[in-house]
Design a protein around this motif. Structure first.
Motif, short mmCIF file in Angstrom:
data_model
loop_
_atom_site.label_atom_id
_atom_site.label_comp_id
_atom_site.label_asym_id
_atom_site.label_seq_id
_atom_site.Cartn_x
_atom_site.Cartn_y
_atom_site.Cartn_z
N UNK A 151 40.19 26.04 19.60
CA UNK A 151 39.12 26.26 19.07
C UNK A 151 38.28 25.14 18.59
N UNK A 152 38.98 24.26 18.07
CA UNK A 152 38.39 23.06 17.55
C UNK A 152 37.59 22.19 18.54
N UNK A 153 38.57 22.15 19.64
CA UNK A 153 37.92 21.22 20.64
C UNK A 153 36.63 22.04 21.39
N UNK A 154 36.83 23.32 21.48
CA UNK A 154 35.81 23.90 21.96
C UNK A 154 34.54 23.98 21.12
N UNK A 155 34.73 24.14 19.76
CA UNK A 155 33.43 23.97 18.98
C UNK A 155 32.65 22.75 18.72
N UNK A 156 33.57 21.45 18.92
CA UNK A 156 32.95 20.43 19.01
C UNK A 156 32.34 19.90 20.02
N UNK A 157 32.82 20.48 21.33
CA UNK A 157 31.81 20.03 22.55
C UNK A 157 30.65 21.14 22.60
#
Length: 289
Positions: free
Chosen positions: A208-214
């Protein structure tokens, strides 16, 4: 309003498509507060670290401005043409009378007719400084035009600081998302002895962290920065109008010709038509008679 509609479309399409594909929002919603604290907090800290207070304030105002759209509307361009026409007529007929208006524009009866313009310090200063240079015999049109060009370039560069700050945040968010994801993986590796269903949820939460950043970078912050840049460039045409009219005045064109030169340089979506301007100038002449 159009900006809010864009945000709604982004959220509906991204999360609606994810849900329709069988994705479960529970994993995202469970991890979202913690990931947002890490990613959003780090982005905010980096933003504060890389900007002074004035830039931070300007950026916050810029976000609001990106949703409100350009400051100067169709009627404001018409009013500016009328204001410049009146000032040019006064300058041609009585330079002494002109000084009363350009030395104290806040008390000027001419500027007072156009309160929206009178409140804009940059527009008023640009007009007064240029007209004042003419009274000081600094009236070479080419030199004045060059000075005005450099001045407006400096102003536009300063105004774009907010855009650059927002774009810097957008550029950094994907990397911060990876940082949050790595921390999630570290947390998962510390619980490697747990059953697969628990590890699966932990890995999903980390991603979710990668998704949220992008998502924040390319879905929200980046587009807002691009929109703000467009708004600022659109508003810059208002100040270009001042330059065009006053330089034409230094070339000793007739006042009506100076105004027409300025009108022709207004972007099409905000440009008042010829008859509208003529009618407004005719009214001014009748009031002055």
């Amino acid at each position: 309003m159009i900006g809010v509609i864009g945000i709604v479309i982004i959220f509906v399409m991204v999360f609606g498509g994810y849900t329709l594909a069988g994705g479960k929002m529970s994993i995202i919603l469970h991890s979202l507060p913690f990931e947002m604290i890490m990613i959003g907090g780090a982005a905010l800290g980096a933003f504060v670290l890389s900007n002074d207070f004035a830039s931070i304030k300007a950026t916050m105002g810029g976000v609001v401005r990106s949703f409100k759209g350009p400051k100067w509307k169709h009627g404001d361009y018409r009013d500016m043409l009328c204001l410049l026409f009146e000032l040019i007529r006064v300058a041609r007929s009585s330079p002494v009378a002109l000084e009363l208006h350009i030395e104290a524009p806040q008390d000027s009866s001419i500027f007072g007719k156009y309160p929206q313009i009178q409140k804009d310090k940059e527009a008023v200063a640009l007009i007064c400084d240029t007209l004042r240079s003419g009274t000081m015999n600094y009236d070479d049109p080419h030199q004045v035009e060059e000075v005005l060009e450099k001045r407006m370039e400096a102003t536009q560069h300063h105004n774009q600081h907010a855009t650059h700050a927002l774009q810097s945040i957008a550029d950094g968010l994907p990397a911060l998302g990876i940082v949050a994801a790595v921390l999630g993986v570290i947390k998962t590796m510390g619980a490697i002895d747990q059953p697969p269903e628990i590890l699966g949820k932990m890995i999903g939460g980390a991603l979710v962290g990668t998704f949220l950043g992008v998502f924040l970078a390319y879905g929200l912050v980046g587009p807002i920065a691009a929109r703000l840049k467009t708004v600022l460039e659109d508003d810059a045409h208002f100040y270009n109008l001042i330059r065009e009219v006053l330089v034409a005045n230094l070339h000793a064109h007739a006042p009506n010709i100076c105004i027409e030169v300025g009108r022709q340089n207004i972007p099409g979506h905000a440009r008042p038509d010829f008859n509208e301007v003529e009618e407004a100038l005719k009214t001014l002449k009748q009031d002055a008679a």
